[in-house]
Write a protein that holds these residues in place. Structure first.
Motif, PDB file in Angstrom:
ATOM      1  N   LEU A   1       1.055   4.120  -3.299  1.00  0.00           N
ATOM      2  CA  LEU A   1       0.708   5.392  -3.322  1.00  0.00           C
ATOM      3  C   LEU A   1       1.830   6.475  -2.827  1.00  0.00           C
ATOM      4  CD1 LEU A   1      -2.150   4.472  -0.732  1.00  0.00           C
ATOM      5  CD2 LEU A   1      -2.317   5.740  -2.891  1.00  0.00           C
TER       6      LEU A   1
ATOM      7  N   PRO B   1     -10.873   4.134   1.749  1.00  0.00           N
ATOM      8  CA  PRO B   1     -11.465   3.109   1.145  1.00  0.00           C
ATOM      9  C   PRO B   1     -12.224   2.320   1.853  1.00  0.00           C
ATOM     10  CG  PRO B   1      -9.156   2.266   1.878  1.00  0.00           C
ATOM     11  CD  PRO B   1      -9.399   3.792   2.360  1.00  0.00           C
TER      12      PRO B   1
ATOM     13  N   VAL C   1     -13.969   3.800  -3.025  1.00  0.00           N
ATOM     14  CA  VAL C   1     -13.295   4.980  -2.411  1.00  0.00           C
ATOM     15  C   VAL C   1     -13.969   6.105  -2.201  1.00  0.00           C
ATOM     16  CG1 VAL C   1     -11.256   6.459  -2.564  1.00  0.00           C
ATOM     17  CG2 VAL C   1     -11.175   3.863  -3.023  1.00  0.00           C
TER      18      VAL C   1
ATOM     19  N   ALA D   1       0.937  -1.290   0.069  1.00  0.00           N
ATOM     20  CA  ALA D   1      -0.065  -0.128  -0.004  1.00  0.00           C
ATOM     21  C   ALA D   1       0.936   1.339  -0.097  1.00  0.00           C
ATOM     22  CB  ALA D   1      -0.800   0.128   1.030  1.00  0.00           C
TER      23      ALA D   1
ATOM     24  N   LYS E   1       1.812   9.300  -5.357  1.00  0.00           N
ATOM     25  CA  LYS E   1       0.195   9.845  -5.732  1.00  0.00           C
ATOM     26  C   LYS E   1      -0.377  10.652  -4.933  1.00  0.00           C
ATOM     27  CE  LYS E   1      -0.516   7.141  -9.404  1.00  0.00           C
ATOM     28  NZ  LYS E   1      -0.552   7.752 -10.605  1.00  0.00           N
TER      29      LYS E   1
ATOM     30  N   GLU F   1      -5.258   3.787  -7.418  1.00  0.00           N
ATOM     31  CA  GLU F   1      -4.425   3.377  -6.586  1.00  0.00           C
ATOM     32  C   GLU F   1      -4.743   3.364  -5.056  1.00  0.00           C
ATOM     33  OE1 GLU F   1      -1.403   2.104  -7.511  1.00  0.00           O
ATOM     34  OE2 GLU F   1      -1.883   2.570  -9.548  1.00  0.00           O
ATOM     35  N   ILE F   2      -5.738   4.173  -4.552  1.00  0.00           N
ATOM     36  CA  ILE F   2      -6.213   3.827  -3.299  1.00  0.00           C
ATOM     37  C   ILE F   2      -7.030   2.476  -3.410  1.00  0.00           C
ATOM     38  CG2 ILE F   2      -7.686   4.532  -1.535  1.00  0.00           C
ATOM     39  CD1 ILE F   2      -6.822   7.334  -2.000  1.00  0.00           C
ATOM     40  N   ARG F   3      -7.636   2.033  -4.433  1.00  0.00           N
ATOM     41  CA  ARG F   3      -8.400   0.889  -4.295  1.00  0.00           C
ATOM     42  C   ARG F   3      -7.595  -0.212  -4.516  1.00  0.00           C
ATOM     43  NH1 ARG F   3     -11.250  -2.921  -6.628  1.00  0.00           N
ATOM     44  NH2 ARG F   3     -13.421  -3.151  -6.005  1.00  0.00           N
TER      45      ARG F   3
ATOM     46  N   ALA G   1      -5.955  -0.939  -1.048  1.00  0.00           N
ATOM     47  CA  ALA G   1      -6.996  -1.447  -0.490  1.00  0.00           C
ATOM     48  C   ALA G   1      -7.024  -2.913  -0.683  1.00  0.00           C
ATOM     49  CB  ALA G   1      -8.362  -0.811  -0.293  1.00  0.00           C
TER      50      ALA G   1
ATOM     51  N   ARG H   1      -1.339   9.531   3.236  1.00  0.00           N
ATOM     52  CA  ARG H   1      -1.370   9.108   1.823  1.00  0.00           C
ATOM     53  C   ARG H   1      -2.363   9.001   0.767  1.00  0.00           C
ATOM     54  NH1 ARG H   1       4.007   6.114   0.895  1.00  0.00           N
ATOM     55  NH2 ARG H   1       5.077   6.512   2.722  1.00  0.00           N
ATOM     56  N   ILE H   2      -3.640   8.623   1.782  1.00  0.00           N
ATOM     57  CA  ILE H   2      -4.928   8.566   1.105  1.00  0.00           C
ATOM     58  C   ILE H   2      -5.753   9.736   1.329  1.00  0.00           C
ATOM     59  CG2 ILE H   2      -4.846   5.898   1.238  1.00  0.00           C
ATOM     60  CD1 ILE H   2      -6.712   6.217   3.555  1.00  0.00           C
TER      61      ILE H   2
END
Length: 170
Positions: free
Chosen positions: A16, A95, A108, A12, A19, A133-135, A138, A89-90
């Motif tokens: 990220l 998520p 997300v 993860a 991003k 990228e978050i998905r 996750a 980062r998210i």
């Protein structure tokens, strides 16, 4: 952060690394880093992250009630972007992990706790690759049972916040 022992968390972090919500642009320049002020605006840590920030210069672990037994980390206001915790980062997304009939769903969403963020407040369009990228991150995170349970618990809390905001018309 080469010292990440948990493979799901490591993947993860790597996904990220470069991003941001606005592509490669540092979104903190829009709001003068409201989420990076180093005051009481900390970020909740995910399972396995505490050991990454214990004794690390520029970060302070804050043991608090809440967050399902995981602490908050406060930063000095400036950090090496490679050292940011997963919540940073998210940000301002999350998520949302739900389970229906044994099937895990990941959506997300804007984190309803990110009210200080002008991107979230105004629902500005985000870089689609950031969301993607978050998905993907996750999908790695849910492979770890401890992180999966954490994500499901936080997701339930976020759904309650969203429901309350809708009921109050905010």
């Amino acid at each position: 952060m080469n010292n990440i022992k948990n493979s799901a968390l490591r993947e993860a972090y790597e996904r990220l690394y470069h991003k941001t919500p606005l592509g490669f642009y540092n979104c903190g320049r829009l709001c003068d880093g409201l989420c990076c002020r180093g005051d009481s605006q900390g970020m909740w840590l995910f399972p396995y992250e505490e050991e990454l920030f214990e004794g690390k210069e520029g970060f302070e672990i804050c043991e608090t009630e809440g967050n399902y037994g995981y602490p908050m980390v406060l930063c000095s206001g400036e950090c090496d972007r490679r050292e940011r915790p997963l919540a940073c980062r998210i940000f301002p997304l999350f998520p949302l992990v739900t389970e229906i009939d044994g099937k895990i769903n990941i959506e997300v969403i804007y984190d309803p706790r990110a009210g200080m963020c002008p991107i979230a407040r105004e629902s500005k369009p985000l870089d689609p690759s950031f969301i993607k990228e978050i998905r993907k991150a996750a999908l790695y995170l849910i492979r770890d049972e401890k992180i999966l349970e954490y994500l499901k618990a936080v997701s339930l809390e976020l759904l309650e916040i969203i429901e309350l905001k809708e009921a109050l018309g905010v």
